[in-house]
Design a protein around this motif. Structure first.
Motif, PDB file in Angstrom:
ATOM      1  N   GLN A 277     -30.618 110.084 -27.526  1.00  0.00           N
ATOM      2  CA  GLN A 277     -30.664 111.132 -28.547  1.00  0.00           C
ATOM      3  C   GLN A 277     -29.424 110.997 -29.414  1.00  0.00           C
ATOM      4  O   GLN A 277     -28.342 110.759 -28.913  1.00  0.00           O
ATOM      5  N   LEU A 278     -29.590 111.159 -30.713  1.00  0.00           N
ATOM      6  CA  LEU A 278     -28.485 111.046 -31.648  1.00  0.00           C
ATOM      7  C   LEU A 278     -28.318 112.379 -32.367  1.00  0.00           C
ATOM      8  O   LEU A 278     -29.281 112.898 -32.940  1.00  0.00           O
ATOM      9  N   MET A 279     -27.117 112.937 -32.323  1.00  0.00           N
ATOM     10  CA  MET A 279     -26.835 114.205 -33.004  1.00  0.00           C
ATOM     11  C   MET A 279     -26.036 113.895 -34.267  1.00  0.00           C
ATOM     12  O   MET A 279     -24.917 113.412 -34.195  1.00  0.00           O
ATOM     13  N   LEU A 280     -26.627 114.175 -35.427  1.00  0.00           N
ATOM     14  CA  LEU A 280     -25.976 113.919 -36.708  1.00  0.00           C
ATOM     15  C   LEU A 280     -25.604 115.230 -37.382  1.00  0.00           C
ATOM     16  O   LEU A 280     -26.444 116.144 -37.461  1.00  0.00           O
ATOM     17  N   PRO A 281     -24.381 115.360 -37.891  1.00  0.00           N
ATOM     18  CA  PRO A 281     -24.038 116.561 -38.658  1.00  0.00           C
ATOM     19  C   PRO A 281     -24.924 116.641 -39.902  1.00  0.00           C
ATOM     20  O   PRO A 281     -25.222 115.622 -40.525  1.00  0.00           O
TER      21      PRO A 281
ATOM     22  N   LYS B  93     -28.287  96.860 -32.157  1.00  0.00           N
ATOM     23  CA  LYS B  93     -27.038  96.793 -31.383  1.00  0.00           C
ATOM     24  C   LYS B  93     -26.342  98.149 -31.297  1.00  0.00           C
ATOM     25  O   LYS B  93     -25.848  98.533 -30.252  1.00  0.00           O
ATOM     26  N   LYS B  94     -26.288  98.879 -32.415  1.00  0.00           N
ATOM     27  CA  LYS B  94     -25.562 100.150 -32.435  1.00  0.00           C
ATOM     28  C   LYS B  94     -26.331 101.298 -31.785  1.00  0.00           C
ATOM     29  O   LYS B  94     -25.730 102.161 -31.151  1.00  0.00           O
ATOM     30  N   PHE B  95     -27.650 101.326 -31.956  1.00  0.00           N
ATOM     31  CA  PHE B  95     -28.418 102.487 -31.520  1.00  0.00           C
ATOM     32  C   PHE B  95     -29.492 102.168 -30.479  1.00  0.00           C
ATOM     33  O   PHE B  95     -30.253 103.041 -30.091  1.00  0.00           O
ATOM     34  N   GLY B  96     -29.566 100.930 -30.023  1.00  0.00           N
ATOM     35  CA  GLY B  96     -30.624 100.505 -29.112  1.00  0.00           C
ATOM     36  C   GLY B  96     -30.647 101.221 -27.769  1.00  0.00           C
ATOM     37  O   GLY B  96     -31.698 101.413 -27.189  1.00  0.00           O
ATOM     38  N   ARG B  97     -29.510 101.638 -27.259  1.00  0.00           N
ATOM     39  CA  ARG B  97     -29.461 102.283 -25.948  1.00  0.00           C
ATOM     40  C   ARG B  97     -29.331 103.805 -26.048  1.00  0.00           C
ATOM     41  O   ARG B  97     -29.161 104.476 -25.039  1.00  0.00           O
ATOM     42  N   VAL B  98     -29.420 104.343 -27.257  1.00  0.00           N
ATOM     43  CA  VAL B  98     -29.241 105.781 -27.491  1.00  0.00           C
ATOM     44  C   VAL B  98     -30.521 106.534 -27.130  1.00  0.00           C
ATOM     45  O   VAL B  98     -31.612 106.158 -27.549  1.00  0.00           O
TER      46      VAL B  98
END
Length: 108
Positions: free
Chosen positions: A63-67, A56-61
């Motif tokens: 690219q994810l940029m994490l510090p 639900k939270k990341f299914g449509r992402v």
């Protein structure tokens, strides 16, 4: 040909998450970019709330940029360790408290 799988452990909004991906970009000086996410598959039989939340939270992402400071561990595998574990669990010792069935108790 199998692609390598990265398992990234990170904290977001004071909660621990683990995401899998086929591609990471660590060339940015402050961020880890997670690309080509490998999301948990939906099961019609068993629903895992943690897997459902990840979808639900990341299914449509895309690219994810994490510090960098939010990332606690990055693991790299030649193939998805979770898929291999499910196929070869029978008759092996448990390392994380899972219940495994010894081969002698399996009907053939």
């Amino acid at each position: 040909m199998q692609k390598n799988v990265f398992r990234v452990h990170f904290t977001w909004k004071e909660k621990e998450y683990v995401l899998k991906a086929h591609d990471l970009d660590m060339t940015h000086p402050y961020f880890v970019a997670i690309k080509a996410l490998v999301l948990p598959e939906e099961s019609s039989v068993l629903i895992n709330p943690a897997d459902d939340e990840i979808r639900k939270k990341f299914g449509r992402v895309r690219q994810l940029m994490l510090p960098f400071q939010s990332v606690s561990l990055i693991e790299e595998y030649r193939e998805d360790p979770d898929l291999k574990k499910n196929e070869n669990d029978v008759g092996k010792k448990s390392t994380k408290g899972e219940v495994l069935t010894p081969e002698k108790f399996i009907r053939k």
